[in-house]
Design a protein around this motif. Structure first.
Motif, PDB file in Angstrom:
ATOM      1  N   GLY A 142      39.810  36.807 -28.786  1.00 17.91           N
ATOM      2  CA  GLY A 142      40.799  37.667 -29.445  1.00 17.91           C
ATOM      3  C   GLY A 142      41.839  36.872 -30.214  1.00 17.91           C
ATOM      4  N   VAL A 143      42.325  35.803 -29.614  1.00 21.07           N
ATOM      5  CA  VAL A 143      43.330  34.970 -30.285  1.00 21.07           C
ATOM      6  C   VAL A 143      42.740  34.322 -31.529  1.00 21.07           C
ATOM      7  N   SER A 144      41.522  33.776 -31.393  1.00 23.34           N
ATOM      8  CA  SER A 144      40.896  33.128 -32.550  1.00 23.34           C
ATOM      9  C   SER A 144      40.607  34.137 -33.654  1.00 23.34           C
ATOM     10  N   ALA A 145      40.216  35.363 -33.278  1.00 20.16           N
ATOM     11  CA  ALA A 145      39.967  36.390 -34.297  1.00 20.16           C
ATOM     12  C   ALA A 145      41.251  36.760 -35.021  1.00 20.16           C
ATOM     13  N   ALA A 146      42.379  36.844 -34.280  1.00 15.34           N
ATOM     14  CA  ALA A 146      43.665  37.163 -34.917  1.00 15.34           C
ATOM     15  C   ALA A 146      44.080  36.063 -35.890  1.00 15.34           C
ATOM     16  N   VAL A 147      43.863  34.831 -35.486  1.00 14.87           N
ATOM     17  CA  VAL A 147      44.180  33.706 -36.374  1.00 14.87           C
ATOM     18  C   VAL A 147      43.353  33.789 -37.646  1.00 14.87           C
ATOM     19  N   VAL A 148      42.078  34.134 -37.489  1.00 12.87           N
ATOM     20  CA  VAL A 148      41.203  34.248 -38.656  1.00 12.87           C
ATOM     21  C   VAL A 148      41.692  35.348 -39.592  1.00 12.87           C
ATOM     22  N   ARG A 149      42.084  36.485 -39.014  1.00 12.81           N
ATOM     23  CA  ARG A 149      42.545  37.596 -39.853  1.00 12.81           C
ATOM     24  C   ARG A 149      43.821  37.233 -40.609  1.00 12.81           C
ATOM     25  N   VAL A 150      44.763  36.573 -39.918  1.00 12.47           N
ATOM     26  CA  VAL A 150      46.005  36.159 -40.584  1.00 12.47           C
ATOM     27  C   VAL A 150      45.712  35.134 -41.673  1.00 12.47           C
ATOM     28  N   ALA A 151      44.792  34.199 -41.354  1.00 15.87           N
ATOM     29  CA  ALA A 151      44.433  33.183 -42.345  1.00 15.87           C
ATOM     30  C   ALA A 151      43.807  33.813 -43.582  1.00 15.87           C
ATOM     31  N   TRP A 168      30.115  39.988 -16.030  1.00 11.29           N
ATOM     32  CA  TRP A 168      29.833  39.197 -17.229  1.00 11.29           C
ATOM     33  C   TRP A 168      30.090  40.003 -18.502  1.00 11.29           C
ATOM     34  N   LYS A 169      29.471  41.194 -18.571  1.00 10.85           N
ATOM     35  CA  LYS A 169      29.562  41.967 -19.809  1.00 10.85           C
ATOM     36  C   LYS A 169      30.919  42.658 -19.973  1.00 10.85           C
ATOM     37  N   ARG A 170      31.360  43.358 -18.917  1.00 11.73           N
ATOM     38  CA  ARG A 170      32.596  44.142 -19.023  1.00 11.73           C
ATOM     39  C   ARG A 170      33.836  43.298 -18.754  1.00 11.73           C
ATOM     40  N   GLY A 171      33.732  42.414 -17.809  1.00  8.75           N
ATOM     41  CA  GLY A 171      34.890  41.605 -17.473  1.00  8.75           C
ATOM     42  C   GLY A 171      35.075  40.412 -18.390  1.00  8.75           C
ATOM     43  N   ASP A 172      34.042  39.571 -18.435  1.00  5.80           N
ATOM     44  CA  ASP A 172      34.161  38.326 -19.196  1.00  5.80           C
ATOM     45  C   ASP A 172      34.160  38.575 -20.705  1.00  5.80           C
ATOM     46  N   GLU A 173      33.129  39.291 -21.189  1.00  8.95           N
ATOM     47  CA  GLU A 173      33.009  39.455 -22.632  1.00  8.95           C
ATOM     48  C   GLU A 173      33.976  40.500 -23.191  1.00  8.95           C
ATOM     49  N   ASN A 174      34.058  41.700 -22.532  1.00  8.63           N
ATOM     50  CA  ASN A 174      34.842  42.799 -23.105  1.00  8.63           C
ATOM     51  C   ASN A 174      36.341  42.695 -22.854  1.00  8.63           C
ATOM     52  N   ILE A 175      36.742  41.981 -21.795  1.00  9.23           N
ATOM     53  CA  ILE A 175      38.180  41.900 -21.483  1.00  9.23           C
ATOM     54  C   ILE A 175      38.704  40.487 -21.707  1.00  9.23           C
ATOM     55  N   ASP A 211      37.226  37.565 -22.845  1.00 11.18           N
ATOM     56  CA  ASP A 211      36.956  36.961 -24.154  1.00 11.18           C
ATOM     57  C   ASP A 211      37.583  37.775 -25.289  1.00 11.18           C
ATOM     58  N   ARG A 212      37.538  39.100 -25.150  1.00 11.58           N
ATOM     59  CA  ARG A 212      38.036  39.952 -26.241  1.00 11.58           C
ATOM     60  C   ARG A 212      39.522  39.791 -26.459  1.00 11.58           C
ATOM     61  N   TYR A 213      40.286  39.752 -25.346  1.00 14.17           N
ATOM     62  CA  TYR A 213      41.737  39.637 -25.469  1.00 14.17           C
ATOM     63  C   TYR A 213      42.232  38.213 -25.188  1.00 14.17           C
ATOM     64  N   GLY A 214      41.328  37.337 -24.842  1.00 17.99           N
ATOM     65  CA  GLY A 214      41.705  35.962 -24.571  1.00 17.99           C
ATOM     66  C   GLY A 214      41.310  35.041 -25.702  1.00 17.99           C
ATOM     67  N   PRO A 215      40.460  34.067 -25.446  1.00 19.29           N
ATOM     68  CA  PRO A 215      40.104  33.081 -26.485  1.00 19.29           C
ATOM     69  C   PRO A 215      39.534  33.704 -27.756  1.00 19.29           C
TER      70      PRO A 215
END
Length: 643
Positions: free
Chosen positions: A600-609, A585-592, A594-598
Motif C-alpha cells: 500500500g505504501v509503495s503504491a501510494a508513492v507510485v501514485r504521487v510520483a 495468507w490470502k485475507r490476512g497477509d495479502e488483503n490486509i 500487504d495491501r495497507y502495509g508495504p
C-alpha cells in the motif's frame, strides 16, 4: 566406567560424522561398532555389579555443573540403579547388534558414515535419557532421541515418503513432548527442584493438594502425572499419538529395529517406571495409563492382522506390546512392565532384523503377498524368525511367555475395574498377536513362491555379519525369560529392584502368583487358538482369507485402514490447518498486511510520483511560470508574515 558407557557412542558418532570422508566407510563402521561393543560389555558388567550383586549398590555419578541460574541449579549426573542398569543392557546390547548388522545390510549405501553416525547419536541420546538423575537432563535425552529418529527415519531423504514419515514422527512427538514439558514445569513450580531425589522424597507432602484451572479443581499430582504420561504416549506410540510409528518403517530396517525394540518407544515406559513415586500417589492417573495401554494393545493387534507390509505388521506388534507394558504400569506391576520391556527388546529386534534379512534376500520386496516358499531358500532366517515368533506369542519357556503372562495375570489380580478391562483386552490381544505373527510366518516362508522369476533366482541367505546378531538375539529370546524371571517378577523382586521402583501399597505381582488356573491358562489358550486359525487360513484353506474379507467387509476395512485414524486426523488437523493458513495468507497477509502495509505504501508513492511526473514537461516557459508562482508565494508569505 559409566562415563565411558554413555559418552563413547557420542565420540564415535562425532568421528564418523565429521571425519567420515577421511576414514572411509570401513573406518566409520569400525569406530562406531567398536564403541558400541565396548559400551555393551561394560553395561553387562554394570548390570551384574548394580542389579545382581547382593545389597543396594545404587549410586550417583557427577559429571559436571550444567545449568546455574539464580537458585536453579542442575548438574549433569548419572543415577545408576537397577532400573538404569537394566536399560543400559537393553539399549547398548540391541544397539551394538544393530550396528554390526548394518555393516552387511547397508553395504551398498553411498552414505555409510552418515548412517553409522546417526545410529550412534541415537544411542547416546537414549543413554542420556535413561541415566539422568533429574527431569531437565531426561528432557534433553528425550528431545535428542526425537531429533535422531527424525534423521534416521528420513535417512533416504530423496524418497518423498521417507521425508514425510520423518516430519510426521517429529510433529506427532512434539504434541506429546508439549505435555511432558508442561509436566516438568509443574513439577518445578510445585517442588522447587527438578532432581528426582528431591521430588520423590517430598511427594507425600502434596498428595492431597488441588489446583484451580479455568474454573475446575484438579488434583495436583494427578494433573502432573497425566501431563507426563502424554509425553510417554507420544514417544511410546500409544493410542491417539501412535500414527507416526508405522510410517517410521520408511527408514532402513536397522533403524526400525533400534527405534521399535530398544530405544525410542521404550522411553515412555521407562519414564513412567522411573516416576513410580509420583504415579503411586496419583491413582486416577494410573487408571488412565491402564486404560490407554489396554486399548492400545487391542487396537494395534486388530490392525496387525490385515497388513501386508512385513515391517508394518511387526511395527503394529510393537505398538501392541507397548500397550501391555503400560497397562502393567497402570495396575502397579512395574517389575512386570520392565521385564516385558527387557524380553521384548530381544525378540522384537530379532523379528525386525529377521525381516530385514527377508527383504535383503527378496530384492528389497516388503509385501508378503509377493513372497512365499522362502523357508528352503533362507533356512537360517526362517528359524530365527520362528524363534522370535514363538517368543512374541508367549510359547511356554520362551522369553515372552514369562513377561507377557505375568502382565495379564497381574491385571486380573488387581481386582479393579480397569484391571478387569485390561485383562479382557490383553487376552484378546494375545489371540490376535498369535494370529498375525503366524500369518506373517506362513505367508512369507510357506506355500508356493509368489515372487517373480527374476526375484526367485536371486533369493539368497544373508551374510554372516547379518546373521550373527540374529543368533545372539535368538539366544536372548529363548533364555532371557527363564534366567531373569526370578529377579524381575519372582522371589528376588525386592532385593533386585531395591529402591529403583516404588510401591505405596501391596505388590500386585505377589497376588498374581495365586490367580485361578483358568486365568493362568488364558494366554496359552489364546495363543493356540490364534496359531490354529492362522494355520487354517493360510495353510489348510488358503482361500479362506478372501472369503472372510468378502463376508466381513466393514471389519476388514476398519482394520486394513487402521481404524481411519490418519484420515480423521487429516480432516481435523492437517486440512483444517492448511485451510486456516490459506485464509491467513490470502485475507490476512495479502488483503490486509500487504495491501495497507508495504504494497500500500509503495503504491501510494507510485501514485504521487505519477502526479509529479506530469509537471516535468520539458518546456522552459512552464518552469519559468512555476518559478514566478513560487516567488509570488514567497513574497506574499514574507509580507504577510512581517506584518
Amino acid at each position: 566406567m559409566y562415563q565411558t558407557i554413555v559418552f563413547l557412542p557420542l565420540v564415535a558418532s562425532l568421528i564418523a560424522g565429521l571425519f567420515g570422508r577421511q576414514i572411509g566407510d570401513r573406518g566409520a563402521q569400525v569406530v562406531t561398532c567398536g564403541a558400541l561393543i565396548i559400551s555393551a560389555v561394560l553395561s553387562w558388567v554394570a548390570f551384574f555389579q548394580i542389579a545382581l550383586a547382593p545389597g543396594d549398590h545404587a549410586l550417583n555419578v557427577q559429571v559436571l555443573s550444567w545449568i546455574v541460574s539464580g537458585d536453579f541449579n542442575v548438574n549433569w549426573a548419572f543415577q545408576i540403579d537397577t532400573l538404569t542398569a537394566v536399560m543400559l543392557v537393553v539399549v547398548n546390547t540391541v544397539s551394538c547388534l544393530v550396528h554390526i548388522y548394518s555393516v552387511g545390510y547397508m553395504s551398498h549405501d553411498p552414505h555409510i558414515p552418515r548412517f553409522m553416525s546417526y545410529l550412534s547419536l541415537f544411542t547416546f541420546a537414549m543413554l542420556m535419557l535413561i541415566t539422568s538423575n533429574n527431569f531437565v537432563q531426561m528432557f534433553f535425552g528425550w528431545e535428542g532421541v526425537g531429533l535422531a529418529s527424525y534423521l534416521l527415519i528420513g535417512f533416504w531423504y530423496k524418497k518423498p515418503s521417507a521425508c514425510a514419515a520423518a516430519i510426521k514422527a517429529f510433529v506427532v512427538n512434539r504434541v506429546g513432548d508439549f505435555g511432558f514439558a508442561l509436566g516438568i514445569f509443574a513439577i518445578f513450580m510445585t517442588f522447587g527442584s527438578a532432581d528426582f531425589s528431591v521430588v520423590f522424597s517430598d511427594v507425600t507432602s502434596y498428595a492431597d493438594q488441588s489446583i484451580h484451572f479455568i474454573g475446575m479443581e484438579l488434583d495436583l499430582l494427578t494433573t502432573i502425572c497425566i501431563l507426563l504420561f502424554i509425553g510417554a504416549m507420544g514417544k511410546s506410540a500409544q493410542l491417539g499419538l501412535h500414527t507416526w510409528l508405522p510410517d517410521a518403517m520408511e527408514g532402513p530396517t536397522p533403524v526400525s529395529a533400534l527405534i521399535h525394540a530398544a530405544t525410542m518407544v521404550t522411553a515412555g515406559v521407562f519414564m513412567v517406571a522411573r516416576c513410580s513415586p509420583l504415579f503411586e500417589y496419583a491413582p486416577a492417573a494410573l487408571e488412565v495409563v491402564c486404560i490407554i495401554g489396554a486399548s492400545t494393545a487391542f487396537f494395534a493387534a486388530t490392525v496387525g492382522m490385515s497388513q501386508f507390509d512385513i515391517k508394518r505388521v511387526i511395527a503394529y506388534s510393537t505398538c501392541s506390546q507397548l500397550g501391555y507394558m503400560f497397562f502393567a504400569l497402570g495396575v502397579g506391576a512395574y517389575g512386570a512392565a520392565i521385564f516385558h520391556l527387557f524380553t521384548h527388546a530381544f525378540f522384537k529386534a530379532l523379528l525386525f532384523l529377521g525381516s530385514g534379512s527377508v527383504i535383503h534376500a527378496s530384492s528389497d520386496e516388503q509385501d508378503m503377498r509377493n513372497m512365499g516358499g522362502l523357508r528352503t531358500k533362507i533356512p537360517v532366517t526362517f528359524w530365527m524368525m520362528t524363534i522370535g515368533t514363538l517368543a512374541l506369542t508367549g510359547f511356554p519357556f520362551f522369553a515372552g511367555y514369562y513377561s507377557k503372562d505375568m502382565i495379564i495375570e497381574a491385571a486380573y489380580a488387581a481386582h479393579t475395574g480397569v484391571g478387569s478391562y485390561a485383562f479382557g483386552l490383553g487376552v484378546a490381544a494375545a489371540l490376535m498377536t498369535s494370529f498375525y505373527s503366524w500369518r506373517l510366518v506362513f505367508m512369507t516362508f510357506f506355500g508356493e513362491s509368489r515372487a517373480s522369476k527374476e526375484v526367485q533366482d536371486h533369493v539368497h541367505e544373508s551374510p554372516q555379519v547379518m546373521l550373527i546378531p540374529l543368533y545372539v538375539l535368538a539366544l536372548g529370546a529363548v533364555v532371557a525369560g527363564y534366567v531373569f524371571s526370578g529377579y524381575f517378577i519372582g522371589d528376588h523382586y525386592e532385593d533386585f529392584w531395591a529402591e529403583s521402583l516404588f510401591l505405596a501399597g501391596e505388590n500386585v505381582m505377589e497376588a498374581a502368583h495365586h490367580v485361578p488356573t483358568w486365568v493362568v491358562a488364558s494366554p496359552f489358550i489364546a495363543m493356540v487358538v490364534g496359531f490354529v486359525t492362522a494355520w487354517y487360513f493360510y495353510i489348510k484353506e488358503p482361500s479362506m482369507p478372501g472369503r472372510f474379507v468378502a463376508t466381513f467387509r466393514f471389519a476388514h476395512a476398519l482394520s486394513f485402514n487402521k481404524w481411519y485414524f490418519d484420515e480423521i486426523y487429516d480432516i481435523l488437523f492437517v486440512k483444517s490447518a492448511m485451510k486456516l493458513g490459506y485464509i491467513f495468507w490470502k485475507r490476512g497477509d495479502e488483503n490486509i498486511i500487504d495491501r495497507y502495509g508495504p504494497d500500500g505504501v509503495s503504491a501510494a508513492v507510485v501514485r504521487v510520483a505519477e502526479k509529479f511526473k506530469a509537471l516535468q514537461t520539458g518546456y522552459l516557459y512552464h518552469y519559468a511560470f512555476a518559478m514566478l508562482i513560487g516567488l509570488s508565494a514567497f513574497v506574499s508569505w514574507f509580507v504577510l508574515g512581517g506584518q
